[in-house]
Design a protein around this motif. Structure first.
Motif, PDB file in Angstrom:
ATOM      1  N   ALA A 110       0.850  -1.200   0.000  1.00 28.28           N
ATOM      2  CA  ALA A 110       0.000   0.000   0.000  1.00 28.28           C
ATOM      3  C   ALA A 110       0.880   1.242   0.000  1.00 28.28           C
ATOM      4  N   CYS A 111       0.414   2.285  -0.682  1.00 28.59           N
ATOM      5  CA  CYS A 111       1.101   3.574  -0.565  1.00 28.59           C
ATOM      6  C   CYS A 111       0.084   4.699  -0.775  1.00 28.59           C
ATOM      7  N   ARG A 112       0.510   5.911  -0.539  1.00 32.39           N
ATOM      8  CA  ARG A 112      -0.397   7.054  -0.707  1.00 32.39           C
ATOM      9  C   ARG A 112      -0.580   7.386  -2.178  1.00 32.39           C
ATOM     10  N   GLY A 113      -1.757   7.973  -2.483  1.00 34.92           N
ATOM     11  CA  GLY A 113      -2.025   8.410  -3.848  1.00 34.92           C
ATOM     12  C   GLY A 113      -2.664   9.788  -3.822  1.00 34.92           C
ATOM     13  N   PHE A 114      -2.421  10.557  -4.866  1.00 36.20           N
ATOM     14  CA  PHE A 114      -2.989  11.899  -4.997  1.00 36.20           C
ATOM     15  C   PHE A 114      -4.513  11.813  -4.837  1.00 36.20           C
ATOM     16  N   MET A 126      -4.626  16.361  -1.645  1.00 36.38           N
ATOM     17  CA  MET A 126      -3.528  15.931  -0.759  1.00 36.38           C
ATOM     18  C   MET A 126      -2.675  14.894  -1.472  1.00 36.38           C
ATOM     19  N   ASN A 127      -1.457  14.754  -1.017  1.00 37.06           N
ATOM     20  CA  ASN A 127      -0.499  13.783  -1.597  1.00 37.06           C
ATOM     21  C   ASN A 127      -0.174  14.091  -3.061  1.00 37.06           C
ATOM     22  N   ARG A 128      -0.070  15.350  -3.387  1.00 37.72           N
ATOM     23  CA  ARG A 128       0.279  15.683  -4.788  1.00 37.72           C
ATOM     24  C   ARG A 128       1.594  14.982  -5.167  1.00 37.72           C
ATOM     25  N   GLY A 129       1.581  14.397  -6.361  1.00 42.94           N
ATOM     26  CA  GLY A 129       2.812  13.734  -6.839  1.00 42.94           C
ATOM     27  C   GLY A 129       2.963  12.295  -6.378  1.00 42.94           C
ATOM     28  N   ARG A 130       2.021  11.823  -5.558  1.00 43.81           N
ATOM     29  CA  ARG A 130       2.089  10.425  -5.106  1.00 43.81           C
ATOM     30  C   ARG A 130       1.193   9.554  -5.980  1.00 43.81           C
ATOM     31  N   PRO A 131       1.558   8.325  -6.274  1.00 48.30           N
ATOM     32  CA  PRO A 131       2.805   7.714  -5.856  1.00 48.30           C
ATOM     33  C   PRO A 131       4.004   8.401  -6.530  1.00 48.30           C
ATOM     34  N   ASN A 132       5.057   8.603  -5.740  1.00 53.02           N
ATOM     35  CA  ASN A 132       6.251   9.252  -6.266  1.00 53.02           C
ATOM     36  C   ASN A 132       7.307   8.184  -6.582  1.00 53.02           C
ATOM     37  N   GLU A 133       8.488   8.657  -6.923  1.00 49.61           N
ATOM     38  CA  GLU A 133       9.546   7.735  -7.325  1.00 49.61           C
ATOM     39  C   GLU A 133       9.858   6.714  -6.226  1.00 49.61           C
ATOM     40  N   LYS A 134       9.864   7.209  -4.968  1.00 50.39           N
ATOM     41  CA  LYS A 134      10.179   6.304  -3.847  1.00 50.39           C
ATOM     42  C   LYS A 134       9.081   5.240  -3.693  1.00 50.39           C
ATOM     43  N   ASP A 135       7.809   5.685  -3.809  1.00 48.27           N
ATOM     44  CA  ASP A 135       6.696   4.731  -3.704  1.00 48.27           C
ATOM     45  C   ASP A 135       6.838   3.633  -4.762  1.00 48.27           C
ATOM     46  N   LEU A 136       7.198   4.048  -5.983  1.00 45.95           N
ATOM     47  CA  LEU A 136       7.280   3.069  -7.073  1.00 45.95           C
ATOM     48  C   LEU A 136       8.485   2.148  -6.884  1.00 45.95           C
ATOM     49  N   LYS A 137       9.555   2.689  -6.299  1.00 42.06           N
ATOM     50  CA  LYS A 137      10.721   1.842  -5.973  1.00 42.06           C
ATOM     51  C   LYS A 137      10.335   0.828  -4.906  1.00 42.06           C
ATOM     52  N   ASP A 138       9.579   1.301  -3.884  1.00 37.97           N
ATOM     53  CA  ASP A 138       9.104   0.386  -2.825  1.00 37.97           C
ATOM     54  C   ASP A 138       8.233  -0.715  -3.431  1.00 37.97           C
ATOM     55  N   ALA A 139       7.395  -0.325  -4.404  1.00 34.01           N
ATOM     56  CA  ALA A 139       6.514  -1.305  -5.061  1.00 34.01           C
ATOM     57  C   ALA A 139       7.360  -2.345  -5.800  1.00 34.01           C
ATOM     58  N   MET A 140       8.417  -1.894  -6.434  1.00 34.47           N
ATOM     59  CA  MET A 140       9.278  -2.824  -7.186  1.00 34.47           C
ATOM     60  C   MET A 140      10.023  -3.760  -6.239  1.00 34.47           C
ATOM     61  N   ARG A 141      10.420  -3.224  -5.082  1.00 34.53           N
ATOM     62  CA  ARG A 141      11.085  -4.063  -4.077  1.00 34.53           C
ATOM     63  C   ARG A 141      10.105  -5.132  -3.565  1.00 34.53           C
ATOM     64  N   PHE A 142       8.872  -4.711  -3.349  1.00 31.33           N
ATOM     65  CA  PHE A 142       7.814  -5.643  -2.929  1.00 31.33           C
ATOM     66  C   PHE A 142       7.642  -6.740  -3.991  1.00 31.33           C
ATOM     67  N   ALA A 143       7.636  -6.338  -5.264  1.00 32.41           N
ATOM     68  CA  ALA A 143       7.452  -7.310  -6.354  1.00 32.41           C
ATOM     69  C   ALA A 143       8.579  -8.345  -6.359  1.00 32.41           C
TER      70      ALA A 143
END
Ligand code: FMN
Length: 153
Positions: A110-114, A126-143
């Motif tokens: 799970a992560c935040r979204g605009f 709220m959360n402008r720009g989310r998911p951001n680069e870090k969120d997507l990196k976290d998602a890739m690590r999860f994958a």
């Protein structure tokens, strides 16, 4: 390993961004629930289910899709969402539903979204720009973790 990612992303395309990041690692296909048949599911080793969170729940189209599935005993799966609050707890209801349908749930992301729902648009959301680069990196690590778990058997 053949993987499929089923996603509904209606607000700002936030969850679709996560789905694409996941599929980059898993090499999988990304589809909407309306584009997948029960027969097709059999041919995949791993299936991800995700959407934005709307009033505390996954999108109705995704929930209805899972509710209408015949049992998929032992099929490996994972769950992901984006939401204003980014809470992983939102994923629990879908995890439970999948287990009821016979799926093995390997993990949840799970992560935040605009979010510009309701009065939030007045303040630019709220959360402008989310998911951001870090969120997507976290998602890739999860994958990568899910892929390792899946291959371990
Ligand atoms: C109708 C509506 C209801 C929402 N309800 C919630 C909620 O209950 N909790 C939360 O954290 N975010 C909530 N949000 C924010 C969304 O979950 C968030 O913007 C998400 O990233 C949207 O994903 P999408 O762009 O893939 O549709 C809501 C958004 C909308 C439009």
């Amino acid at each position: 390993m053949r993987s499929l990612i089923i996603v509904v992303s209606v607000h700002h395309g936030n969850t679709r961004k996560v789905a694409l990041a996941l599929s980059e690692v898993l090499g999988g296909v990304v589809k909407g629930p309306g584009e997948v048949s029960q027969e097709e599911l059999v041919s995949y080793d791993l299936i991800g289910f995700g959407s934005g969170v709307y009033f505390g729940k996954f999108h109705r189209r995704l929930l209805r899709f899972v509710e209408n599935l015949s049992p998929c005993v032992g099929k490996k799966s994972f769950v992901f969402s984006t939401s204003g609050l980014g809470k992983k707890e939102y994923n629990r209801s879908l995890e439970k539903l999948l287990v009821q349908r016979g799926f093995v749930v390997l993990g949840s992301f799970a992560c935040r979204g605009f979010d510009t729902f309701g009065p939030l648009w007045l303040v630019g959301g709220m959360n402008r720009g989310r998911p951001n680069e870090k969120d997507l990196k976290d998602a890739m690590r999860f994958a990568l973790e899910i892929q390792a778990l899946c291959e371990r058997g």
